[in-house]
Enzyme design. Sequence first.
Site, short mmCIF file in Angstrom:
data_model
loop_
_atom_site.label_atom_id
_atom_site.label_comp_id
_atom_site.label_asym_id
_atom_site.label_seq_id
_atom_site.Cartn_x
_atom_site.Cartn_y
_atom_site.Cartn_z
CB THR A 149 -0.81 -0.02 1.52
OG1 THR A 149 -1.50 -1.27 1.27
CG2 THR A 149 -2.06 1.23 0.99
CD GLU A 150 -1.18 5.32 -0.98
OE1 GLU A 150 -0.64 6.07 -1.58
OE2 GLU A 150 -1.74 5.26 -1.09
CG LEU A 151 5.35 2.81 -3.85
CD1 LEU A 151 6.27 3.78 -5.07
CD2 LEU A 151 4.32 1.11 -4.20
#
Lengths: 397, 397
Positions: A149-151
């Site tokens: 998630t979101e890197l």
Amino acid sequence: MPSVCFYFQVHQPKRIKKYPIFSIGKDHNYFNDNSDTDLNNERVFKKVANKCYLPTNNLILSLLKKYPEFKVSYSLSGIFLEQAEEYCPEVLRSFYQLAQTGQVEFLAETYYHSLACLYCEDEFKTQVNMHKKLIKEFFNLEPRVFRNTELIYNNNIAKFAKDMGFEAVLTEGVDDILGWRSPNFVYKPKGTNIKLLLKNYRLSDDIAFRFSSRDWEEWPLTAEKFASWISAYNGNGEVINLFMDYETFGEHQWEDTGIFHFLEKLPEEILKHKDNNFKTPSEVASSFYPKDDIDVTRHISWADVERDLSAWRSNAMQYAALDKLYSLKNAVFKTKDKDIIADWRRLQTSDHFYYMCTKWFADGDVHKYFNPYQTPYDAFICYMNVLNDLKLRIQQA
Amino acid sequence: MKVLMFGWELPPKNSGGLGVACFNLAKALGRSAKILFVLPKVLEVKKENFDILFANTNIKVKTVNSSLFSYATCRQYSKNILKINLNGFYGSTLFEEVARYGKLAKKIAEEEKFDIIHAHDWLSFLAGIEAKRISKKPLVVHVHATEFDRTGGQGVNPVVYQIEKRGMEEADKVIAVSNLTKKIIVEKYNIDENKVKVVYNAHEEKEIKKHKKLLKDVFLKPIVIFVGRITIQKGPDYFLEAAKKCLEYDKNIMFVMAGSGDMQNQIMQKAAFLGIADNFLFSGFLRGEDLERLYQSADLFVMPSLSEPFGLTVLEAIQNGTPVLISKQTGVGENLVHCLKTDFWDTEDMAAKILSVIKYKELRNCLLENSKKDLKKFSWLKAAGQCLDIYKKLLQK
């Protein structure tokens, strides 16, 4: 060389409707807003489908056919695919068509686009497996590369991905993590034998954020100019990782900015230079040796200028909401109630906490733009009321 | 530069925000301009020393023998004037007196030397116009409230409207205390929008004393407050209705209404009729330390105004460490991010938000912590700077 590696994030949260305190115990539908605001998930999904998903998929499909060397990758969150199936099946069909070309790679992530990695490894693992299963079911493909998630990333998440059998992990090319090193090579996390692909945020953000900015000295950005920047890395970079939200095309950058025209010309311009090519993340992982070990002890991400967790976890409201959510875990599973478990998981989507963010400075405009609630406080109120309703349901189950 | 300023009240003899605003603006302007502040005032035995009030030799206060008082309505004026107008010296109606104040301005304009005229609100507009006619100096009218705000849009007095409109028309520049007010000036008074400039009010920057022996130590329950005149413009009846809804949900809350006004009896009777008199108290008009004590006791400050040109008490509440819930029709809200907003008529939403602040302590803490940052956007020095710019531009013409 270099190889260009495109990864597009495709995600839509299930936003919580306006849920006042008086609804607790009375209304168990949290996501069914039917107003003409951006809390109406169906409305938002259809709007973005028409502005972005359908036209961009169409364009990418034609480019893949026109240029057999052109390749891209996607990460489609489970919560996105659920909504695509429910609200707009043609979006699902068009991604299926892309999958059929063999030039597209699908990455693994958590089904609920959650922050489970920060709270509960079991749940994290379950959601990644749920997502893998869904991608297999919809596209008959098995993801080999993981993006959280979101890197969000650190050494432990790299180890987690390795243990789950992935070949590579994607994250942000954060300056202080790289030091003097360039994001344009493959690396290896410290202590784990897996490949690490780092986002070239300058070039990625040139497209995602700056493309239509008239204050930017490079405006207007043409495919030719952008391709020349890529070619300039010949001899001093092996891969240019262009990671961005898919909604860049048509939704964040509207059609009239010329973004589609730019995308249409880009493969041709990049391929004009015979040393350039396109690779998917797993191809990058298998083509290049790691140049060095990267040690990341804190959590990094691709969000905001801080590129850390502060977009979801920087004020007391966000901490309280997350703590309360994950404190319900055992009680949730004890009910063995499918609906309760599914709602608890839908409440894990990172966007809920992003909407509560009060860092208004610098990135404030971005937060405001992406916030369907009037204020972070309204987001918090709705969320906490829903959690209290869920708690009642658990007690009654 | 010398400014001839017409006002109608100054603290501590003020009855509302206007006096506070005029006083602080004059004080800040006094740093770089000479001010002659003209004030209508019934001659009393005891003479107040206004020079001590400002403690700045740049500012002189000149009182004019007039029976005008702030927030006067025609009926109140007629009632009041019977008490003091024994020899028929003052005008027998409010309008006669406003006109008389205008004529007295003529004398001042002939005797005094000044570069610019600055008149606050309609009671002083005729004086401003008269001073301009005599001196041919530019006139700035400062609109703190219009007849539409004061009457809640119902029963606008045509004579007051005409005086306001004439003042705005004859002025060389109109200052509005918010965009909300500017919009009314442009739409209801047909004034060219380029002639209207928004200058926000501010709070008095001072060290706030932390008081002891607070109301909350007596009640031992959450306290929600209303501070303002109890009159239609301020929406006291909506506050009462919201209180009723809150108390149906949670009896453990104390509501306090601080202020006085023409609707006070009506609201008191209604509170008793609704059966919530035990949890709905009236403190009367408070000022100074008493008011600070009330702010500091409260968990939430509510301003449900139907139309609030600015709303100085909102900033005072924040300054005293109380988060705020304001109506969307409140001018100060244009420049506040960290507060809760509601439509004044939506008492269900108002009640839900009040209850949320009481239930979720993180919400209250975040609102408070961040709203203090919002305060920094307001400053009297900045407001004075904007006024000086306006003067300079007018004088250049």
